[in-house]
Design a protein around this motif. Sequence first.
Motif, PDB file in Angstrom:
ATOM      1  N   HIS A  36      -2.105  -6.872   4.614  1.00  0.00           N
ATOM      2  CA  HIS A  36      -1.471  -5.489   4.504  1.00  0.00           C
ATOM      3  C   HIS A  36      -1.452  -4.882   5.587  1.00  0.00           C
ATOM      4  O   HIS A  36      -2.450  -4.812   6.463  1.00  0.00           O
ATOM      5  CB  HIS A  36      -1.762  -5.038   3.339  1.00  0.00           C
ATOM      6  N   ARG A  56       2.377   4.471   3.607  1.00  0.00           N
ATOM      7  CA  ARG A  56       2.046   3.714   2.401  1.00  0.00           C
ATOM      8  C   ARG A  56       1.635   2.378   2.696  1.00  0.00           C
ATOM      9  O   ARG A  56       1.702   1.857   4.015  1.00  0.00           O
ATOM     10  CB  ARG A  56       3.421   3.184   1.636  1.00  0.00           C
ATOM     11  N   HIS A  57       0.452   1.785   2.007  1.00  0.00           N
ATOM     12  CA  HIS A  57       0.063   0.428   2.302  1.00  0.00           C
ATOM     13  C   HIS A  57       1.416  -0.552   1.990  1.00  0.00           C
ATOM     14  O   HIS A  57       2.078  -0.239   0.886  1.00  0.00           O
ATOM     15  CB  HIS A  57      -0.919   0.058   1.263  1.00  0.00           C
ATOM     16  N   MET A  58       1.391  -1.549   2.836  1.00  0.00           N
ATOM     17  CA  MET A  58       2.694  -2.623   2.643  1.00  0.00           C
ATOM     18  C   MET A  58       2.073  -3.926   2.998  1.00  0.00           C
ATOM     19  O   MET A  58       1.766  -4.013   4.182  1.00  0.00           O
ATOM     20  CB  MET A  58       3.939  -2.025   3.419  1.00  0.00           C
ATOM     21  N   SER A  59       2.612  -4.859   2.201  1.00  0.00           N
ATOM     22  CA  SER A  59       2.041  -6.182   2.849  1.00  0.00           C
ATOM     23  C   SER A  59       3.135  -6.466   3.785  1.00  0.00           C
ATOM     24  O   SER A  59       4.123  -6.160   3.944  1.00  0.00           O
ATOM     25  CB  SER A  59       2.238  -7.040   1.444  1.00  0.00           C
ATOM     26  N   THR A  72       8.421  -5.491   2.674  1.00  0.00           N
ATOM     27  CA  THR A  72       9.444  -5.738   1.663  1.00  0.00           C
ATOM     28  C   THR A  72       9.245  -4.793   0.395  1.00  0.00           C
ATOM     29  O   THR A  72       8.009  -4.910   0.197  1.00  0.00           O
ATOM     30  CB  THR A  72       9.555  -7.167   1.099  1.00  0.00           C
ATOM     31  N   THR A  73      10.147  -4.131   0.145  1.00  0.00           N
ATOM     32  CA  THR A  73       9.808  -2.810  -0.840  1.00  0.00           C
ATOM     33  C   THR A  73      10.911  -2.718  -1.692  1.00  0.00           C
ATOM     34  O   THR A  73      12.045  -2.840  -1.600  1.00  0.00           O
ATOM     35  CB  THR A  73       9.373  -1.625  -0.156  1.00  0.00           C
ATOM     36  N   ARG A  74      10.654  -2.020  -2.921  1.00  0.00           N
ATOM     37  CA  ARG A  74      11.634  -1.761  -4.086  1.00  0.00           C
ATOM     38  C   ARG A  74      12.082  -0.369  -4.017  1.00  0.00           C
ATOM     39  O   ARG A  74      11.301   0.405  -3.607  1.00  0.00           O
ATOM     40  CB  ARG A  74      11.271  -2.062  -5.426  1.00  0.00           C
ATOM     41  N   ARG A  76      13.950   2.392  -5.953  1.00  0.00           N
ATOM     42  CA  ARG A  76      14.610   2.693  -6.954  1.00  0.00           C
ATOM     43  C   ARG A  76      15.469   4.027  -6.845  1.00  0.00           C
ATOM     44  O   ARG A  76      15.494   4.779  -5.825  1.00  0.00           O
ATOM     45  CB  ARG A  76      13.855   3.058  -8.133  1.00  0.00           C
ATOM     46  N   GLN A  78      15.108   6.717  -8.665  1.00  0.00           N
ATOM     47  CA  GLN A  78      14.156   7.765  -8.756  1.00  0.00           C
ATOM     48  C   GLN A  78      13.046   7.320  -7.785  1.00  0.00           C
ATOM     49  O   GLN A  78      12.466   6.219  -7.979  1.00  0.00           O
ATOM     50  CB  GLN A  78      13.778   7.976 -10.169  1.00  0.00           C
ATOM     51  N   ARG A  79      12.905   8.026  -6.795  1.00  0.00           N
ATOM     52  CA  ARG A  79      12.094   7.556  -5.891  1.00  0.00           C
ATOM     53  C   ARG A  79      11.234   8.591  -5.084  1.00  0.00           C
ATOM     54  O   ARG A  79      11.654   9.709  -5.080  1.00  0.00           O
ATOM     55  CB  ARG A  79      12.894   6.757  -4.690  1.00  0.00           C
ATOM     56  N   SER A  80       9.983   8.016  -4.543  1.00  0.00           N
ATOM     57  CA  SER A  80       9.340   9.195  -3.671  1.00  0.00           C
ATOM     58  C   SER A  80       9.958   9.760  -2.550  1.00  0.00           C
ATOM     59  O   SER A  80      10.892   9.125  -1.950  1.00  0.00           O
ATOM     60  CB  SER A  80       8.015   8.627  -3.304  1.00  0.00           C
ATOM     61  N   LYS A  83      10.021   6.886   0.112  1.00  0.00           N
ATOM     62  CA  LYS A  83      11.126   5.834  -0.048  1.00  0.00           C
ATOM     63  C   LYS A  83      12.498   6.363   0.335  1.00  0.00           C
ATOM     64  O   LYS A  83      13.274   5.737   0.772  1.00  0.00           O
ATOM     65  CB  LYS A  83      10.992   5.137  -1.311  1.00  0.00           C
ATOM     66  N   VAL A 120       7.779  -7.190  -6.752  1.00  0.00           N
ATOM     67  CA  VAL A 120       7.695  -7.170  -5.572  1.00  0.00           C
ATOM     68  C   VAL A 120       6.242  -7.618  -5.004  1.00  0.00           C
ATOM     69  O   VAL A 120       6.323  -7.824  -3.836  1.00  0.00           O
ATOM     70  CB  VAL A 120       8.374  -6.030  -4.958  1.00  0.00           C
ATOM     71  N   ASP A 222      -5.769  -8.493  -3.996  1.00  0.00           N
ATOM     72  CA  ASP A 222      -5.627  -8.059  -2.812  1.00  0.00           C
ATOM     73  C   ASP A 222      -6.088  -6.363  -2.656  1.00  0.00           C
ATOM     74  O   ASP A 222      -5.461  -5.290  -2.717  1.00  0.00           O
ATOM     75  CB  ASP A 222      -4.229  -7.744  -2.502  1.00  0.00           C
TER      76      ASP A 222
HETATM   77  C1  LIG Z   1      -2.661  -3.661  -0.471  1.00  0.00           C
HETATM   78  C2  LIG Z   1      -1.500  -3.342  -0.896  1.00  0.00           C
HETATM   79  C3  LIG Z   1      -0.233  -3.959  -0.374  1.00  0.00           C
HETATM   80  C4  LIG Z   1       1.019  -3.247  -1.018  1.00  0.00           C
HETATM   81  N1  LIG Z   1       2.130  -4.072  -0.716  1.00  0.00           N
HETATM   82  C5  LIG Z   1       3.300  -3.369  -1.098  1.00  0.00           C
HETATM   83  C6  LIG Z   1       4.426  -4.054  -0.540  1.00  0.00           C
HETATM   84  O1  LIG Z   1       4.388  -5.208   0.024  1.00  0.00           O
HETATM   85  N2  LIG Z   1       5.689  -3.476  -1.002  1.00  0.00           N
HETATM   86  C7  LIG Z   1       5.845  -2.275  -1.937  1.00  0.00           C
HETATM   87  O2  LIG Z   1       6.874  -2.026  -2.137  1.00  0.00           O
HETATM   88  N3  LIG Z   1       4.554  -1.876  -2.283  1.00  0.00           N
HETATM   89  C8  LIG Z   1       3.414  -2.310  -1.748  1.00  0.00           C
HETATM   90  N4  LIG Z   1       2.113  -1.608  -2.202  1.00  0.00           N
HETATM   91  C9  LIG Z   1       2.347  -0.482  -2.988  1.00  0.00           C
HETATM   92  C10 LIG Z   1       2.994   0.547  -2.103  1.00  0.00           C
HETATM   93  O3  LIG Z   1       1.545   1.132  -1.353  1.00  0.00           O
HETATM   94  C11 LIG Z   1       3.360   1.984  -3.051  1.00  0.00           C
HETATM   95  O4  LIG Z   1       2.262   2.534  -3.774  1.00  0.00           O
HETATM   96  C12 LIG Z   1       4.377   1.457  -3.936  1.00  0.00           C
HETATM   97  O5  LIG Z   1       5.569   0.725  -3.134  1.00  0.00           O
HETATM   98  C13 LIG Z   1       5.035   2.886  -4.467  1.00  0.00           C
HETATM   99  O6  LIG Z   1       5.704   3.534  -3.626  1.00  0.00           O
HETATM  100  P1  LIG Z   1       6.116   5.079  -3.856  1.00  0.00           P
HETATM  101  O7  LIG Z   1       4.806   5.819  -4.000  1.00  0.00           O
HETATM  102  O8  LIG Z   1       6.532   5.400  -2.484  1.00  0.00           O
HETATM  103  O9  LIG Z   1       6.806   5.420  -5.048  1.00  0.00           O
HETATM  104  P2  LIG Z   1       8.207   4.795  -5.217  1.00  0.00           P
HETATM  105  O10 LIG Z   1       8.334   3.138  -5.240  1.00  0.00           O
HETATM  106  O11 LIG Z   1       9.482   5.577  -5.099  1.00  0.00           O
HETATM  107  O12 LIG Z   1       8.268   5.284  -7.157  1.00  0.00           O
HETATM  108  C14 LIG Z   1       6.965   4.491  -7.921  1.00  0.00           C
HETATM  109  C15 LIG Z   1       7.587   4.867  -9.407  1.00  0.00           C
HETATM  110  O13 LIG Z   1       7.590   6.248  -9.471  1.00  0.00           O
HETATM  111  C16 LIG Z   1       8.906   6.732 -10.104  1.00  0.00           C
HETATM  112  N5  LIG Z   1       9.292   7.837  -9.483  1.00  0.00           N
HETATM  113  C17 LIG Z   1       9.448   8.153  -8.157  1.00  0.00           C
HETATM  114  N6  LIG Z   1       9.616   9.408  -7.875  1.00  0.00           N
HETATM  115  C18 LIG Z   1      10.106   9.747  -9.186  1.00  0.00           C
HETATM  116  C19 LIG Z   1      10.293  11.149  -9.572  1.00  0.00           C
HETATM  117  N7  LIG Z   1      10.873  12.265  -8.666  1.00  0.00           N
HETATM  118  N8  LIG Z   1      10.741  11.429 -10.749  1.00  0.00           N
HETATM  119  C20 LIG Z   1      10.558  10.146 -11.579  1.00  0.00           C
HETATM  120  N9  LIG Z   1      10.003   9.239 -11.301  1.00  0.00           N
HETATM  121  C21 LIG Z   1       9.596   8.947 -10.053  1.00  0.00           C
HETATM  122  C22 LIG Z   1       9.831   5.331  -9.537  1.00  0.00           C
HETATM  123  O14 LIG Z   1      10.802   5.251 -10.321  1.00  0.00           O
HETATM  124  C23 LIG Z   1       8.880   4.223  -9.599  1.00  0.00           C
HETATM  125  O15 LIG Z   1       8.896   3.666 -10.873  1.00  0.00           O
HETATM  126  C24 LIG Z   1       1.005  -2.217  -1.813  1.00  0.00           C
HETATM  127  C25 LIG Z   1      -0.257  -1.311  -2.080  1.00  0.00           C
HETATM  128  C26 LIG Z   1      -1.364  -1.913  -1.827  1.00  0.00           C
HETATM  129  C27 LIG Z   1      -2.877  -1.262  -1.880  1.00  0.00           C
END
Ligand SMILES: Cc1cc2nc3c(=O)[nH]c(=O)nc-3n(C[C@H](O)[C@H](O)[C@H](O)COP(=O)(O)OP(=O)(O)OC[C@H]3O[C@@H](n4cnc5c(N)ncnc54)[C@H](O)[C@@H]3O)c2cc1C
Length: 233
Positions: A36, A56-59, A72-74, A76, A78-80, A83, A120, A222
Amino acid sequence: MQIHWTKINRVIQETPEIRTYMLDCPDGFTWEEGSHTHLGLEGFNAGEKPDKGLVRHMSISTLPDEASIGITTRIRKQRSEFKDMLEGLDAGSPVAIFKTHSNVPLKREGKNVYLLSAGVGLATFRPLVREYMNRPDEVRSLYSLNIDSSKDHLFPGIFESAPKKGFTSKFVDDRDEYYQHVRNLAEDKDGLFYVVGSDAFLIENIALLRGLGIKAEQIMLDKREHMVQEFLG
Ligand SMILES: Cc1cc2nc3c(=O)[nH]c(=O)nc-3n(C[C@H](O)[C@H](O)[C@H](O)COP(=O)(O)OP(=O)(O)OC[C@H]3O[C@@H](n4cnc5c(N)ncnc54)[C@H](O)[C@@H]3O)c2cc1C
Protein backbone atom coordinates in the motif's frame (compact mmCIF):
# COMPACT_ATOMS: atom_id res chain seq x y z
CA MET A 1 10.67 10.50 3.72
CA GLN A 2 10.77 10.58 -0.07
CA ILE A 3 7.71 12.00 -1.81
CA HIS A 4 7.35 10.93 -5.44
CA TRP A 5 5.29 13.33 -7.55
CA THR A 6 3.99 11.53 -10.61
CA LYS A 7 1.15 11.77 -13.13
CA ILE A 8 -1.99 9.81 -13.84
CA ASN A 9 -1.61 8.20 -17.27
CA ARG A 10 -5.03 6.50 -17.56
CA VAL A 11 -8.28 6.12 -15.66
CA ILE A 12 -10.09 2.79 -15.99
CA GLN A 13 -13.79 2.63 -15.08
CA GLU A 14 -13.82 -0.91 -13.65
CA THR A 15 -17.48 -0.95 -12.53
CA PRO A 16 -20.07 1.86 -12.25
CA GLU A 17 -18.57 2.89 -8.86
CA ILE A 18 -14.97 1.65 -9.03
CA ARG A 19 -12.07 3.23 -10.88
CA THR A 20 -8.42 2.37 -11.28
CA TYR A 21 -6.03 5.30 -11.60
CA MET A 22 -2.90 4.22 -13.44
CA LEU A 23 0.12 6.31 -12.43
CA ASP A 24 3.43 6.72 -14.22
CA CYS A 25 6.13 4.83 -12.38
CA PRO A 26 8.76 7.27 -11.07
CA ASP A 27 12.38 6.36 -11.95
CA GLY A 28 13.72 3.73 -9.59
CA PHE A 29 10.38 3.24 -7.81
CA THR A 30 9.53 -0.38 -7.15
CA TRP A 31 7.25 -2.35 -4.86
CA GLU A 32 6.22 -5.89 -4.00
CA GLU A 33 2.81 -7.56 -4.12
CA GLY A 34 0.41 -6.55 -1.34
CA SER A 35 1.91 -3.05 -1.03
CA HIS A 36 0.00 0.00 0.00
CA THR A 37 1.10 3.57 -0.44
CA HIS A 38 0.02 7.02 0.69
CA LEU A 39 -1.74 8.84 -2.14
CA GLY A 40 -1.52 12.62 -1.80
CA LEU A 41 -3.50 15.05 -3.95
CA GLU A 42 -2.13 18.37 -5.16
CA GLY A 43 -1.79 20.78 -2.25
CA PHE A 44 -1.53 18.13 0.46
CA ASN A 45 1.88 19.45 1.55
CA ALA A 46 1.39 23.10 0.58
CA GLY A 47 0.90 24.31 4.15
CA GLU A 48 3.13 24.10 7.21
CA LYS A 49 1.56 20.78 8.17
CA PRO A 50 0.41 18.11 5.66
CA ASP A 51 -3.35 18.26 4.98
CA LYS A 52 -4.51 14.75 5.96
CA GLY A 53 -7.82 15.37 4.19
CA LEU A 54 -5.90 15.19 0.92
CA VAL A 55 -4.12 11.91 1.70
CA ARG A 56 -5.40 8.31 1.83
CA HIS A 57 -3.82 4.89 2.23
CA MET A 58 -4.29 2.98 -1.02
CA SER A 59 -3.19 -0.50 -2.06
CA ILE A 60 -1.23 -0.84 -5.28
CA SER A 61 -3.34 -3.09 -7.47
CA THR A 62 -0.66 -3.74 -10.10
CA LEU A 63 2.77 -5.41 -10.20
CA PRO A 64 5.92 -3.65 -11.45
CA ASP A 65 5.80 -5.76 -14.66
CA GLU A 66 2.68 -3.76 -15.65
CA ALA A 67 4.82 -0.60 -15.72
CA SER A 68 2.13 1.55 -14.02
CA ILE A 69 1.14 1.98 -10.39
CA GLY A 70 -2.55 1.04 -10.14
CA ILE A 71 -4.75 2.62 -7.47
CA THR A 72 -8.24 1.13 -7.35
CA THR A 73 -10.99 2.82 -5.38
CA ARG A 74 -14.74 3.09 -5.00
CA ILE A 75 -16.24 6.55 -5.53
CA ARG A 76 -19.80 6.73 -4.31
CA LYS A 77 -22.36 9.51 -4.82
CA GLN A 78 -21.91 10.48 -1.17
CA ARG A 79 -18.17 10.87 -0.87
CA SER A 80 -15.37 12.59 0.98
CA GLU A 81 -13.63 15.74 -0.27
CA PHE A 82 -10.67 13.50 -1.17
CA LYS A 83 -12.76 11.22 -3.42
CA ASP A 84 -14.51 14.25 -4.90
CA MET A 85 -11.16 15.75 -5.92
CA LEU A 86 -9.90 12.39 -7.17
CA GLU A 87 -12.95 11.96 -9.38
CA GLY A 88 -12.11 15.24 -11.09
CA LEU A 89 -8.59 14.05 -12.01
CA ASP A 90 -7.67 12.60 -15.37
CA ALA A 91 -4.66 11.63 -17.49
CA GLY A 92 -1.93 14.22 -16.91
CA SER A 93 -3.02 15.22 -13.37
CA PRO A 94 -0.24 15.18 -10.76
CA VAL A 95 -0.48 13.08 -7.58
CA ALA A 96 2.05 12.16 -4.91
CA ILE A 97 2.92 8.76 -3.51
CA PHE A 98 5.00 8.11 -0.42
CA LYS A 99 5.62 5.64 2.41
CA THR A 100 5.06 2.48 0.34
CA HIS A 101 5.22 -0.84 2.16
CA SER A 102 3.79 -4.37 1.95
CA ASN A 103 2.28 -6.02 5.02
CA VAL A 104 0.93 -8.91 2.97
CA PRO A 105 3.47 -10.33 0.51
CA LEU A 106 2.69 -13.81 -0.83
CA LYS A 107 4.14 -16.36 1.60
CA ARG A 108 5.93 -19.19 -0.16
CA GLU A 109 5.76 -21.87 2.53
CA GLY A 110 4.35 -24.78 0.51
CA LYS A 111 0.85 -24.16 1.91
CA ASN A 112 -2.60 -23.44 0.51
CA VAL A 113 -3.24 -19.68 0.58
CA TYR A 114 -6.75 -18.28 1.04
CA LEU A 115 -7.48 -14.64 0.17
CA LEU A 116 -10.62 -13.41 1.94
CA SER A 117 -11.85 -9.95 0.96
CA ALA A 118 -14.83 -7.64 0.93
CA GLY A 119 -15.60 -5.28 -1.94
CA VAL A 120 -12.68 -3.25 -3.24
CA GLY A 121 -10.40 -5.14 -0.80
CA LEU A 122 -9.88 -7.36 -3.83
CA ALA A 123 -7.52 -4.65 -5.16
CA THR A 124 -4.96 -5.57 -2.47
CA PHE A 125 -5.01 -9.18 -3.66
CA ARG A 126 -4.83 -8.57 -7.40
CA PRO A 127 -1.00 -8.38 -7.41
CA LEU A 128 -0.77 -11.48 -5.17
CA VAL A 129 -2.78 -13.43 -7.74
CA ARG A 130 -0.64 -12.12 -10.60
CA GLU A 131 2.52 -12.90 -8.63
CA TYR A 132 1.28 -16.46 -8.04
CA MET A 133 0.31 -16.92 -11.71
CA ASN A 134 3.73 -15.62 -12.80
CA ARG A 135 5.56 -17.88 -10.34
CA PRO A 136 3.62 -20.44 -8.27
CA ASP A 137 6.75 -21.85 -6.57
CA GLU A 138 6.31 -22.94 -2.95
CA VAL A 139 2.60 -22.11 -2.89
CA ARG A 140 0.44 -25.26 -2.93
CA SER A 141 -2.68 -23.50 -4.26
CA LEU A 142 -4.41 -20.13 -4.17
CA TYR A 143 -8.09 -19.47 -3.41
CA SER A 144 -9.81 -16.07 -3.50
CA LEU A 145 -13.19 -15.52 -1.85
CA ASN A 146 -14.74 -12.05 -2.22
CA ILE A 147 -18.03 -10.76 -0.91
CA ASP A 148 -19.58 -7.83 -2.72
CA SER A 149 -23.24 -6.96 -2.85
CA SER A 150 -22.89 -4.87 -6.03
CA LYS A 151 -22.79 -7.92 -8.37
CA ASP A 152 -20.26 -6.01 -10.53
CA HIS A 153 -17.23 -8.25 -10.18
CA LEU A 154 -13.93 -6.44 -10.10
CA PHE A 155 -11.00 -7.61 -12.28
CA PRO A 156 -12.93 -10.50 -13.94
CA GLY A 157 -9.95 -11.34 -16.20
CA ILE A 158 -7.61 -11.89 -13.24
CA PHE A 159 -10.06 -13.36 -10.73
CA GLU A 160 -11.06 -16.26 -12.95
CA SER A 161 -10.50 -19.81 -11.71
CA ALA A 162 -7.64 -21.61 -13.42
CA PRO A 163 -7.89 -25.22 -12.15
CA LYS A 164 -4.78 -26.37 -13.99
CA LYS A 165 -2.78 -23.65 -12.24
CA GLY A 166 -4.29 -24.33 -8.81
CA PHE A 167 -6.16 -21.03 -8.63
CA THR A 168 -9.81 -20.78 -7.57
CA SER A 169 -11.79 -17.54 -7.50
CA LYS A 170 -15.22 -17.25 -5.94
CA PHE A 171 -17.49 -14.19 -5.68
CA VAL A 172 -20.50 -14.21 -3.37
CA ASP A 173 -23.02 -11.52 -2.55
CA ASP A 174 -24.57 -13.04 0.56
CA ARG A 175 -23.07 -12.93 4.08
CA ASP A 176 -24.32 -16.37 5.14
CA GLU A 177 -22.96 -17.92 1.97
CA TYR A 178 -19.65 -16.11 2.49
CA TYR A 179 -19.21 -17.36 6.06
CA GLN A 180 -20.24 -20.90 5.07
CA HIS A 181 -17.44 -20.84 2.47
CA VAL A 182 -14.98 -19.60 5.09
CA ARG A 183 -16.01 -22.47 7.39
CA ASN A 184 -15.32 -24.93 4.57
CA LEU A 185 -11.93 -23.36 3.79
CA ALA A 186 -10.95 -23.44 7.46
CA GLU A 187 -11.15 -27.24 7.37
CA ASP A 188 -7.61 -26.86 6.06
CA LYS A 189 -5.91 -26.49 9.45
CA ASP A 190 -2.56 -25.77 7.86
CA GLY A 191 -3.64 -23.04 5.40
CA LEU A 192 -2.66 -19.36 5.39
CA PHE A 193 -5.61 -16.96 5.56
CA TYR A 194 -5.20 -13.39 4.31
CA VAL A 195 -8.07 -11.05 5.23
CA VAL A 196 -8.71 -7.57 3.74
CA GLY A 197 -11.73 -5.35 4.38
CA SER A 198 -13.15 -3.01 6.98
CA ASP A 199 -12.10 -3.46 10.61
CA ALA A 200 -15.55 -4.94 11.37
CA PHE A 201 -15.01 -7.47 8.55
CA LEU A 202 -11.56 -8.37 9.94
CA ILE A 203 -12.93 -8.86 13.44
CA GLU A 204 -15.73 -11.18 12.24
CA ASN A 205 -13.38 -13.24 10.08
CA ILE A 206 -10.73 -13.54 12.77
CA ALA A 207 -13.31 -14.64 15.36
CA LEU A 208 -14.67 -17.30 12.99
CA LEU A 209 -11.24 -18.58 11.92
CA ARG A 210 -9.86 -18.67 15.48
CA GLY A 211 -13.04 -20.45 16.64
CA LEU A 212 -12.40 -23.10 13.99
CA GLY A 213 -8.88 -23.75 15.24
CA ILE A 214 -6.87 -21.52 12.88
CA LYS A 215 -3.88 -20.07 14.75
CA ALA A 216 -3.06 -16.36 14.90
CA GLU A 217 0.16 -16.89 12.93
CA GLN A 218 -1.87 -18.37 10.05
CA ILE A 219 -3.87 -15.14 9.66
CA MET A 220 -2.40 -12.26 7.63
CA LEU A 221 -3.79 -8.73 7.86
CA ASP A 222 -2.91 -5.58 5.92
CA LYS A 223 -1.88 -3.82 9.13
CA ARG A 224 1.34 -2.76 10.79
CA GLU A 225 2.81 -5.34 13.18
CA HIS A 226 1.54 -3.65 16.36
CA MET A 227 -2.00 -3.40 14.93
CA VAL A 228 -1.87 -7.05 13.85
CA GLN A 229 -1.09 -7.96 17.50
CA GLU A 230 -4.07 -5.88 18.60
CA PHE A 231 -6.45 -7.61 16.18
CA LEU A 232 -5.14 -11.12 16.70
CA GLY A 233 -4.14 -10.77 20.35
C1 LIG B 1 -3.41 -0.42 4.21
C2 LIG B 1 -4.65 0.20 3.59
C3 LIG B 1 -4.91 -0.01 2.25
C4 LIG B 1 -6.06 0.57 1.66
N1 LIG B 1 -6.29 0.33 0.34
C5 LIG B 1 -7.37 0.89 -0.25
C6 LIG B 1 -7.61 0.70 -1.65
O1 LIG B 1 -6.84 0.05 -2.37
N2 LIG B 1 -8.71 1.27 -2.18
C7 LIG B 1 -9.60 2.00 -1.42
O2 LIG B 1 -10.59 2.50 -1.97
N3 LIG B 1 -9.41 2.20 -0.11
C8 LIG B 1 -8.31 1.66 0.50
N4 LIG B 1 -8.09 1.87 1.84
C9 LIG B 1 -9.05 2.69 2.60
C10 LIG B 1 -8.83 4.17 2.23
O3 LIG B 1 -7.65 4.65 2.86
C11 LIG B 1 -10.03 5.04 2.64
O4 LIG B 1 -10.17 5.00 4.04
C12 LIG B 1 -11.32 4.59 1.99
O5 LIG B 1 -11.18 4.46 0.59
C13 LIG B 1 -12.45 5.59 2.29
O6 LIG B 1 -12.14 6.80 1.66
P1 LIG B 1 -12.75 8.19 2.11
O7 LIG B 1 -12.44 8.43 3.56
O8 LIG B 1 -12.21 9.20 1.18
O9 LIG B 1 -14.33 8.05 2.07
P2 LIG B 1 -15.38 7.69 0.93
O10 LIG B 1 -14.96 6.44 0.21
O11 LIG B 1 -15.70 8.86 0.08
O12 LIG B 1 -16.62 7.40 1.84
C14 LIG B 1 -16.62 6.36 2.84
C15 LIG B 1 -18.07 6.13 3.29
O13 LIG B 1 -18.61 7.31 3.89
C16 LIG B 1 -19.77 7.74 3.17
N5 LIG B 1 -19.71 9.22 3.06
C17 LIG B 1 -18.66 9.94 2.63
N6 LIG B 1 -18.94 11.25 2.67
C18 LIG B 1 -20.22 11.35 3.14
C19 LIG B 1 -21.08 12.43 3.40
N7 LIG B 1 -20.68 13.70 3.18
N8 LIG B 1 -22.30 12.16 3.88
C20 LIG B 1 -22.68 10.89 4.10
N9 LIG B 1 -21.92 9.83 3.87
C21 LIG B 1 -20.70 10.05 3.40
C22 LIG B 1 -19.66 7.08 1.80
O14 LIG B 1 -20.93 6.92 1.16
C23 LIG B 1 -18.99 5.78 2.14
O15 LIG B 1 -19.93 4.82 2.53
C24 LIG B 1 -6.95 1.33 2.44
C25 LIG B 1 -6.66 1.55 3.81
C26 LIG B 1 -5.54 0.98 4.36
C27 LIG B 1 -5.26 1.23 5.83
